[in-house]
Motif scaffolding. Structure first.
Motif, mmCIF file in Angstrom:
data_model
loop_
_atom_site.group_PDB
_atom_site.id
_atom_site.type_symbol
_atom_site.label_atom_id
_atom_site.label_comp_id
_atom_site.label_asym_id
_atom_site.label_seq_id
_atom_site.Cartn_x
_atom_site.Cartn_y
_atom_site.Cartn_z
ATOM 1 N N UNK A 1 -47.831 -18.244 54.604
ATOM 2 C CA UNK A 1 -46.952 -18.070 55.756
ATOM 3 C C UNK A 1 -46.748 -16.594 56.070
ATOM 4 N N UNK A 2 -46.238 -16.317 57.252
ATOM 5 C CA UNK A 2 -45.987 -14.944 57.661
ATOM 6 C C UNK A 2 -44.973 -14.282 56.730
ATOM 7 N N UNK B 1 -53.083 0.805 43.441
ATOM 8 C CA UNK B 1 -53.977 0.358 42.380
ATOM 9 C C UNK B 1 -54.260 -1.138 42.515
ATOM 10 N N UNK B 2 -55.387 -1.590 41.989
ATOM 11 C CA UNK B 2 -55.627 -3.034 41.967
ATOM 12 C C UNK B 2 -54.678 -3.721 40.995
ATOM 13 N N UNK B 3 -54.505 -5.012 41.157
ATOM 14 C CA UNK B 3 -53.692 -5.780 40.223
ATOM 15 C C UNK B 3 -54.277 -5.661 38.818
ATOM 16 N N UNK B 4 -53.385 -5.575 37.825
ATOM 17 C CA UNK B 4 -53.820 -5.409 36.435
ATOM 18 C C UNK B 4 -52.654 -5.751 35.534
ATOM 19 N N UNK B 5 -52.827 -5.521 34.229
ATOM 20 C CA UNK B 5 -51.727 -5.720 33.300
ATOM 21 C C UNK B 5 -50.543 -4.831 33.635
ATOM 22 N N UNK B 6 -50.806 -3.686 34.277
ATOM 23 C CA UNK B 6 -49.710 -2.782 34.620
ATOM 24 C C UNK B 6 -48.759 -3.402 35.625
ATOM 25 N N UNK B 7 -49.278 -4.115 36.625
ATOM 26 C CA UNK B 7 -48.446 -4.809 37.606
ATOM 27 C C UNK B 7 -49.323 -5.662 38.509
ATOM 28 N N UNK B 8 -48.825 -6.842 38.820
ATOM 29 C CA UNK B 8 -49.443 -7.719 39.805
ATOM 30 C C UNK B 8 -48.384 -8.101 40.822
ATOM 31 N N UNK B 9 -48.674 -7.893 42.104
ATOM 32 C CA UNK B 9 -47.776 -8.266 43.191
ATOM 33 C C UNK B 9 -48.584 -9.130 44.154
ATOM 34 N N UNK B 10 -48.070 -10.322 44.480
ATOM 35 C CA UNK B 10 -48.816 -11.265 45.313
ATOM 36 C C UNK B 10 -47.930 -11.808 46.416
ATOM 37 N N UNK B 11 -48.519 -12.011 47.606
ATOM 38 C CA UNK B 11 -47.790 -12.580 48.728
ATOM 39 C C UNK B 11 -48.472 -12.204 50.027
ATOM 40 N N UNK B 12 -47.820 -12.441 51.159
ATOM 41 C CA UNK B 12 -48.354 -11.951 52.431
ATOM 42 C C UNK B 12 -48.460 -10.429 52.385
ATOM 43 N N UNK B 13 -49.477 -9.868 53.008
ATOM 44 C CA UNK B 13 -49.769 -8.443 52.860
ATOM 45 C C UNK B 13 -48.573 -7.552 53.182
ATOM 46 N N UNK B 14 -47.870 -7.837 54.267
ATOM 47 C CA UNK B 14 -46.739 -6.994 54.629
ATOM 48 C C UNK B 14 -45.629 -7.018 53.597
ATOM 49 N N UNK B 15 -45.357 -8.187 53.055
ATOM 50 C CA UNK B 15 -44.307 -8.309 52.043
ATOM 51 C C UNK B 15 -44.748 -7.676 50.729
ATOM 52 N N UNK B 16 -46.016 -7.811 50.376
ATOM 53 C CA UNK B 16 -46.519 -7.168 49.165
ATOM 54 C C UNK B 16 -46.306 -5.663 49.231
ATOM 55 N N UNK B 17 -46.562 -5.070 50.399
ATOM 56 C CA UNK B 17 -46.352 -3.633 50.554
ATOM 57 C C UNK B 17 -44.880 -3.275 50.403
ATOM 58 N N UNK B 18 -43.990 -4.058 51.017
ATOM 59 C CA UNK B 18 -42.559 -3.765 50.958
ATOM 60 C C UNK B 18 -42.014 -3.988 49.549
ATOM 61 N N UNK B 19 -42.419 -5.073 48.911
ATOM 62 C CA UNK B 19 -41.978 -5.349 47.556
ATOM 63 C C UNK B 19 -42.532 -4.311 46.589
ATOM 64 N N UNK B 20 -43.780 -3.943 46.772
ATOM 65 C CA UNK B 20 -44.362 -2.911 45.919
ATOM 66 C C UNK B 20 -43.604 -1.605 45.999
ATOM 67 N N UNK B 21 -43.195 -1.210 47.203
ATOM 68 C CA UNK B 21 -42.431 0.026 47.362
ATOM 69 C C UNK B 21 -41.079 -0.074 46.648
#
Length: 288
Positions: free
Chosen positions: A160-161, A249-269
């Motif tokens: 979903x969006x 960075x790509x997803x790895x043991x250090x951190x994995x963040x998954x979701x819609x691209x826009x939310x992944x960017x916001x959550x990652x920040x």
């Protein structure tokens, strides 16, 4: 570094996808047979709370034997018994029971995760080709094939969006050592006021699939191993979502963040601002 095979034709990816599902369902049948008897801890790993049952080992032995019979040239990487070499450039990456603590306590959030990847069996370098996550208690089954889409019980999934972070229902998981848990608690305390709510379901394979089918908005977690994410990551990607780490960075043991691209960017920040992944012991401990 192992040689990566040439790009597989769609029909071969389809066959691998079907085999992933068949193996995961057979393994699920075995778990259901064993769940009627008393389940006990057979061993521990990173801490006394990081447990293994005899059923985990039995399921992995079954999956390893089935892959050896069906695909004798392929490599195999399992949570319990490690890696075996192959000659085709393909590796089966298997978590026999993702959510073992839930299984031990009779909490119905645990799954079989079966995937096949090309190249190094490392999320930073591999190309996931096919995968299946089979939720044992409910029978819900998610599948995906590279370039073939993602499905829940045969129905096509489209992520979903992205909602704003403040309206996002976010899942996560925790490690088993005291040091890692203190670190993760600090991050959660900073993140919780910024989101709708946080869930900890106990099976990252299921978490990722729930992101793909829209029942969770995003998932983040540190300390995940390849078998934790191989199938679920492909389900997210083939539903149209994004899976990555922090700071580009790509997803790895250090951190994995998954979701819609826009939310992944916001959550990652937000995770970066909270200091996620910056302190603590070396990566590699899994909270599964």
């Amino acid at each position: 570094m192992r040689e990566r095979p040439a790009e597989l034709p769609p029909e071969e990816v389809g066959r691998l996808q079907s085999l992933c599902e068949r193996l995961a369902r057979e393994a699920g049948d075995l778990v259901r047979q064993r769940s009627g008897s008393a389940i006990a801890v057979a061993d521990t790993k990173s801490s006394v709370n990081d447990v293994v049952t005899a059923v985990d080992r039995e399921v992995e032995e079954l999956l390893r034997a089935r892959v050896r019979a069906e695909r004798p040239g392929d490599a195999f990487l399992g949570e319990e018994d490690g890696a075996s070499a192959g000659t085709t450039g393909l590796t089966w990456v298997v978590d026999p029971i993702d959510g073992t603590v839930n299984f031990l306590y009779g909490i119905p959030s645990y799954a079989i995760s079966v995937a096949v990847v090309a190249g190094e069996p490392d999320p930073r370098r591999w190309t996931p080709l096919a995968g299946c996550v089979h939720a044992v208690s409910t029978g819900t089954t998610w599948t995906a094939g590279r370039g073939r889409g993602a499905y829940r019980d045969g129905a096509r999934l489209r992520i979903k969006d992205a909602p704003p972070l403040a309206q996002a229902l976010v899942s996560t998981g925790f490690g088993y050592t005291e040091e890692r848990r203190r670190e993760q608690a600090t991050v959660v305390a900073q993140l919780l006021p910024q989101v709708r709510d946080i869930r900890r379901l106990g099976s990252v394979a299921i978490d990722l699939c729930l992101v793909a089918d829209g029942r969770l908005d995003a998932h983040y977690e540190r300390g995940l191993n390849p078998w934790d994410v191989a199938a679920g990551t492909l389900v997210v990607l083939e539903s149209g979502g994004a899976v990555q780490g922090l700071r580009g960075a790509p997803a790895s043991e250090a951190m994995t963040v998954a979701g819609p691209a826009g939310l992944v960017a916001e959550l990652g920040a937000a995770l970066e601002a909270a200091g996620a992944g910056e302190v603590g012991h070396p990566d590699g401990e899994s909270g599964r």
